[in-house]
Design an enzyme around this catalytic site. Structure first.
Site, PDB file in Angstrom:
ATOM      1  CB  SER A   1      37.674  38.128  38.994  1.00  0.00           C
ATOM      2  OG  SER A   1      38.652  37.282  39.573  1.00  0.00           O
TER       3      SER A   1
ATOM      4  CG  ASN B   1      37.281  36.776  50.622  1.00  0.00           C
ATOM      5  OD1 ASN B   1      37.803  36.738  49.524  1.00  0.00           O
ATOM      6  ND2 ASN B   1      36.211  37.500  50.904  1.00  0.00           N
TER       7      ASN B   1
ATOM      8  CG  HIS C   1      41.584  29.916  47.952  1.00  0.00           C
ATOM      9  ND1 HIS C   1      41.217  30.897  47.066  1.00  0.00           N
ATOM     10  CD2 HIS C   1      41.401  28.740  47.302  1.00  0.00           C
ATOM     11  CE1 HIS C   1      40.821  30.330  45.925  1.00  0.00           C
ATOM     12  NE2 HIS C   1      40.918  29.029  46.050  1.00  0.00           N
TER      13      HIS C   1
HETATM   14  P1  NAD Z   1      39.515  39.074  42.547  1.00  0.00           P
HETATM   15  O1  NAD Z   1      40.288  40.235  43.097  1.00  0.00           O
HETATM   16  O2  NAD Z   1      40.087  38.322  41.402  1.00  0.00           O
HETATM   17  O3  NAD Z   1      38.091  39.629  42.089  1.00  0.00           O
HETATM   18  C1  NAD Z   1      37.393  40.555  42.909  1.00  0.00           C
HETATM   19  C2  NAD Z   1      36.054  40.824  42.287  1.00  0.00           C
HETATM   20  O4  NAD Z   1      35.330  41.640  43.200  1.00  0.00           O
HETATM   21  C3  NAD Z   1      36.126  41.571  40.949  1.00  0.00           C
HETATM   22  O5  NAD Z   1      35.312  40.913  39.995  1.00  0.00           O
HETATM   23  C4  NAD Z   1      35.590  42.955  41.296  1.00  0.00           C
HETATM   24  O6  NAD Z   1      34.834  43.516  40.222  1.00  0.00           O
HETATM   25  C5  NAD Z   1      34.680  42.648  42.476  1.00  0.00           C
HETATM   26  N1  NAD Z   1      34.462  43.769  43.385  1.00  0.00           N
HETATM   27  C6  NAD Z   1      35.276  44.796  43.705  1.00  0.00           C
HETATM   28  N2  NAD Z   1      34.698  45.598  44.608  1.00  0.00           N
HETATM   29  C7  NAD Z   1      33.471  45.068  44.874  1.00  0.00           C
HETATM   30  C8  NAD Z   1      32.399  45.436  45.727  1.00  0.00           C
HETATM   31  N3  NAD Z   1      32.465  46.526  46.508  1.00  0.00           N
HETATM   32  N4  NAD Z   1      31.296  44.651  45.745  1.00  0.00           N
HETATM   33  C9  NAD Z   1      31.201  43.544  44.955  1.00  0.00           C
HETATM   34  N5  NAD Z   1      32.195  43.150  44.129  1.00  0.00           N
HETATM   35  C10 NAD Z   1      33.320  43.898  44.093  1.00  0.00           C
HETATM   36  O7  NAD Z   1      39.175  38.150  43.781  1.00  0.00           O
HETATM   37  P2  NAD Z   1      38.829  36.586  43.874  1.00  0.00           P
HETATM   38  O8  NAD Z   1      38.006  36.184  42.712  1.00  0.00           O
HETATM   39  O9  NAD Z   1      38.334  36.386  45.270  1.00  0.00           O
HETATM   40  O10 NAD Z   1      40.238  35.844  43.742  1.00  0.00           O
HETATM   41  C11 NAD Z   1      41.320  36.328  44.493  1.00  0.00           C
HETATM   42  C12 NAD Z   1      42.161  35.363  45.314  1.00  0.00           C
HETATM   43  O11 NAD Z   1      42.971  36.184  46.185  1.00  0.00           O
HETATM   44  C13 NAD Z   1      41.365  34.474  46.234  1.00  0.00           C
HETATM   45  O12 NAD Z   1      41.922  33.220  46.149  1.00  0.00           O
HETATM   46  C14 NAD Z   1      41.591  35.016  47.663  1.00  0.00           C
HETATM   47  O13 NAD Z   1      42.010  33.993  48.546  1.00  0.00           O
HETATM   48  C15 NAD Z   1      42.753  35.963  47.563  1.00  0.00           C
HETATM   49  N6  NAD Z   1      42.453  37.265  48.253  1.00  0.00           N
HETATM   50  C16 NAD Z   1      41.721  37.302  49.409  1.00  0.00           C
HETATM   51  C17 NAD Z   1      41.402  38.506  50.016  1.00  0.00           C
HETATM   52  C18 NAD Z   1      40.593  38.503  51.305  1.00  0.00           C
HETATM   53  O14 NAD Z   1      40.654  37.527  52.051  1.00  0.00           O
HETATM   54  N7  NAD Z   1      39.802  39.552  51.601  1.00  0.00           N
HETATM   55  C19 NAD Z   1      41.823  39.701  49.456  1.00  0.00           C
HETATM   56  C20 NAD Z   1      42.586  39.647  48.267  1.00  0.00           C
HETATM   57  C21 NAD Z   1      42.888  38.413  47.688  1.00  0.00           C
END
Ligand code: NAD
Length: 229
Positions: free
Chosen positions: A172, A87, A104
């Site tokens: 994911s 994140n 990241h």
């Molecule tokens: P992803 O969106 O690909 O996967 C998110 C996962 O979280 C999914 O498997 C989903 O089922 C699960 N999920 C959803 N709600 C949930 C909950 N309440 N509790 C537990 N699990 C839950 O995200 P990723 O694998 O982190 O890859 C995404 C990329 O995008 C990363 O590189 C990140 O840097 C970036 N990103 C970051 C943020 C942030 O900083 N908060 C937000 C969006 C994207």
């Protein structure tokens, strides 16, 4: 004390109101990833990239750590804890976690577009074109974009090697090389995966899959681990 490594993704921040990465339509906050999170996008349309991350920054600054971020901090009394997060938000730090590695990058930092080592805190909400680093090149968000190297992997891999317990939360496991970190655990490492849509291979004897939201499952798991420590 045992070593715990916590690998987190966008899902741990979902209950704080920050959207996860790809919605069912394949877009990230209504944008194609290739339009806002690649070096090519930065070359082609830097204003759009800056405004996308300015929006993300505003949203993240308004969000608060949730029960999952907060519960993880309690492990630090009984274990050596390292959080490796994909994140870009700072909710682990604001919850009080001490050792947080951002694979990241970080939404609250900018960096020189010519020298990745020149990193600055962003104090205002917005980054603008024309803001320069000390070498007089344009500042860009300190985010690792798709197609770029992930230098923090070098420091993350040794943490995986020595982990007794790994907790994977809300990712994911589609984004590499971060997803490959689990290949570096030792054969005896106990792994927990908290994700309502987990796709991890349930045939692994050392793996426990908890298909629940982080805000519910993380505090419960933390209590169990502390009681056994
Ligand atoms: P992803 O969106 O690909 O996967 C998110 C996962 O979280 C999914 O498997 C989903 O089922 C699960 N999920 C959803 N709600 C949930 C909950 N309440 N509790 C537990 N699990 C839950 O995200 P990723 O694998 O982190 O890859 C995404 C990329 O995008 C990363 O590189 C990140 O840097 C970036 N990103 C970051 C943020 C942030 O900083 N908060 C937000 C969006 C994207």
């Amino acid at each position: 004390m045992k070593n715990i490594v916590i690998l987190t993704g966008a899902g741990i921040s979902a209950e704080s109101g920050i959207k996860t990465f790809r919605d069912s339509d394949g877009l990230w906050e209504n944008h194609k990833v290739t339009d806002v999170a690649t070096p090519e996008a930065w070359k082609r349309e830097p204003e759009l990239v800056l405004s996308f991350y300015n929006e993300r920054r505003k949203q993240i600054r308004q969000a608060q750590p949730n029960k999952a971020h907060l519960a993880l901090t309690q492990l630090e009394n009984d274990f050596y804890v390292n959080i490796i997060t994909q994140n870009i938000d700072d909710l682990h730090e604001r919850a009080g976690s001490k050792n947080v590695m951002h694979l990241h990058g970080e939404i609250n930092q900018s960096r020189s577009s010519n020298d990745a080592h020149l990193i600055y805190d962003i104090v205002d909400d917005e980054m603008k074109m024309g803001e320069l680093c000390e070498l007089k090149s344009q500042l860009r968000p300190n985010i690792v974009w798709f197609g770029e190297a992930v230098p923090m992997m070098e420091q993350a891999i040794p943490l995986m090697h020595k982990a007794d317990i790994v907790i994977v939360i809300g990712t994911s496991l589609q984004v590499y090389p971060a997803a490959g970190l689990l290949d570096f655990t030792s054969p005896n490492t106990k792994i927990f995966n908290i994700d309502p849509n987990s796709t991890m291979d349930s045939n692994n004897d050392n793996l426990i899959i908890i298909k629940q939201k982080a805000g519910t499952a993380v505090p419960q798991l933390v209590n169990k681990l502390i009681n056994k420590a």
